[in-house]
Design a protein around this motif. Structure first.
Motif, PDB file in Angstrom:
ATOM      1  N   PHE A  25       0.850  -1.188   0.000  1.00 37.84           N
ATOM      2  CA  PHE A  25       0.000   0.000   0.000  1.00 37.84           C
ATOM      3  C   PHE A  25       0.887   1.240   0.000  1.00 37.84           C
ATOM      4  O   PHE A  25       2.008   1.206   0.509  1.00 37.84           O
ATOM      5  CB  PHE A  25      -0.911   0.000   1.232  1.00 37.84           C
ATOM      6  N   ASP A  26       0.391   2.344  -0.556  1.00 40.09           N
ATOM      7  CA  ASP A  26       1.188   3.575  -0.579  1.00 40.09           C
ATOM      8  C   ASP A  26       1.180   4.238   0.799  1.00 40.09           C
ATOM      9  O   ASP A  26       0.607   3.699   1.758  1.00 40.09           O
ATOM     10  CB  ASP A  26       0.720   4.524  -1.693  1.00 40.09           C
ATOM     11  N   ASP A  27       1.801   5.411   0.904  1.00 39.47           N
ATOM     12  CA  ASP A  27       1.921   6.074   2.208  1.00 39.47           C
ATOM     13  C   ASP A  27       0.584   6.573   2.751  1.00 39.47           C
ATOM     14  O   ASP A  27       0.489   6.954   3.903  1.00 39.47           O
ATOM     15  CB  ASP A  27       2.950   7.206   2.153  1.00 39.47           C
ATOM     16  N   MET A  49      -8.150   0.917  -3.367  1.00 39.34           N
ATOM     17  CA  MET A  49      -8.511   0.034  -2.268  1.00 39.34           C
ATOM     18  C   MET A  49      -7.597   0.327  -1.090  1.00 39.34           C
ATOM     19  O   MET A  49      -6.453   0.754  -1.280  1.00 39.34           O
ATOM     20  CB  MET A  49      -8.358  -1.435  -2.669  1.00 39.34           C
ATOM     21  N   ASN A  50      -8.110   0.099   0.119  1.00 39.34           N
ATOM     22  CA  ASN A  50      -7.274   0.093   1.311  1.00 39.34           C
ATOM     23  C   ASN A  50      -7.331  -1.317   1.890  1.00 39.34           C
ATOM     24  O   ASN A  50      -7.940  -2.214   1.294  1.00 39.34           O
ATOM     25  CB  ASN A  50      -7.706   1.182   2.307  1.00 39.34           C
ATOM     26  N   ARG A  51      -6.701  -1.543   3.031  1.00 44.79           N
ATOM     27  CA  ARG A  51      -6.673  -2.893   3.603  1.00 44.79           C
ATOM     28  C   ARG A  51      -8.084  -3.420   3.857  1.00 44.79           C
ATOM     29  O   ARG A  51      -8.393  -4.568   3.561  1.00 44.79           O
ATOM     30  CB  ARG A  51      -5.855  -2.907   4.894  1.00 44.79           C
ATOM     31  N   GLU A  56     -12.436  -7.111   2.680  1.00 42.21           N
ATOM     32  CA  GLU A  56     -13.869  -7.350   2.506  1.00 42.21           C
ATOM     33  C   GLU A  56     -14.173  -7.926   1.126  1.00 42.21           C
ATOM     34  O   GLU A  56     -15.015  -8.815   0.981  1.00 42.21           O
ATOM     35  CB  GLU A  56     -14.666  -6.068   2.729  1.00 42.21           C
ATOM     36  N   THR A  57     -13.474  -7.438   0.101  1.00 43.44           N
ATOM     37  CA  THR A  57     -13.651  -7.966  -1.254  1.00 43.44           C
ATOM     38  C   THR A  57     -13.326  -9.455  -1.287  1.00 43.44           C
ATOM     39  O   THR A  57     -14.086 -10.259  -1.829  1.00 43.44           O
ATOM     40  CB  THR A  57     -12.763  -7.195  -2.250  1.00 43.44           C
ATOM     41  N   ALA A  58     -12.205  -9.830  -0.693  1.00 43.20           N
ATOM     42  CA  ALA A  58     -11.800 -11.239  -0.668  1.00 43.20           C
ATOM     43  C   ALA A  58     -12.784 -12.084   0.136  1.00 43.20           C
ATOM     44  O   ALA A  58     -13.078 -13.219  -0.220  1.00 43.20           O
ATOM     45  CB  ALA A  58     -10.390 -11.374  -0.103  1.00 43.20           C
ATOM     46  N   TYR A  65     -14.350  -0.813  -2.718  1.00 43.69           N
ATOM     47  CA  TYR A  65     -13.243   0.115  -2.944  1.00 43.69           C
ATOM     48  C   TYR A  65     -13.207   1.146  -1.835  1.00 43.69           C
ATOM     49  O   TYR A  65     -14.097   1.218  -0.988  1.00 43.69           O
ATOM     50  CB  TYR A  65     -13.412   0.813  -4.299  1.00 43.69           C
ATOM     51  N   TRP A  66     -12.164   1.980  -1.855  1.00 43.26           N
ATOM     52  CA  TRP A  66     -12.066   3.123  -0.953  1.00 43.26           C
ATOM     53  C   TRP A  66     -12.373   4.361  -1.784  1.00 43.26           C
ATOM     54  O   TRP A  66     -11.704   4.628  -2.787  1.00 43.26           O
ATOM     55  CB  TRP A  66     -10.685   3.239  -0.331  1.00 43.26           C
TER      56      TRP A  66
END
Length: 146
Positions: A25-27, A49-51, A56-58, A65-66
């Motif tokens: 993930f980016d900063d 997407m975030n964590r 949740e998608t998985a 998405y975020w």
């Protein structure tokens, strides 16, 4: 994992499933996510997407998405009804892009009422080119988001 930048793979985050800890993930805690039609290969859209959204998608098999503008999770189709059923999740060689192979329920991925967000094509010569809409509107957005 291939890494063209000479960096070590991302360190595992404590408490996360091992597969999720491998995602770079980016900063801001985000990763670009490409939604592709599982049957045709057409790229439908790009989102973030975030964590939490990736997890949740998985877990659900439905694209989440975020939303950077709303600053919250965005469950694709929550307003439009145009849900994305996820058939496969992929991670690129650097671990910094997600590929979702999806079935786009209702056939519309874009808020403009088109099948794909990539409906404009650059046409003409470099000095005289213009972006032209090449894909039709399948449903008036006013009817989708009433």
């Amino acid at each position: 994992m291939c890494d063209t930048h000479g960096n070590a793979p991302p360190a595992a985050d404590a408490g996360l499933p091992s597969w999720l800890a491998e995602v770079a993930f980016d900063d801001q805690g985000l990763i670009p996510a490409i939604a592709q039609d599982a049957s045709t290969g057409q790229v439908l859209m790009v989102a973030w997407m975030n964590r939490a959204s990736l997890h949740e998608t998985a877990a659900t098999g439905r694209a989440v998405y975020w939303s950077r503008s709303r600053r919250r999770l965005w469950r694709k189709g929550e307003e439009s009804g145009h849900v994305q059923q996820v058939h496969e999740l992929g991670l690129d060689c650097d671990g910094d892009v997600i590929l979702l192979k999806v079935e786009q329920l209702g056939g519309i991925a874009c808020h403009t009422g088109r099948a794909s967000c990539f409906y404009r094509r650059l046409e003409g010569t470099a000095d005289q080119a213009a972006w032209n809409a090449v894909d039709p509107v399948l449903k008036d957005p006013e009817l989708i988001y009433k």
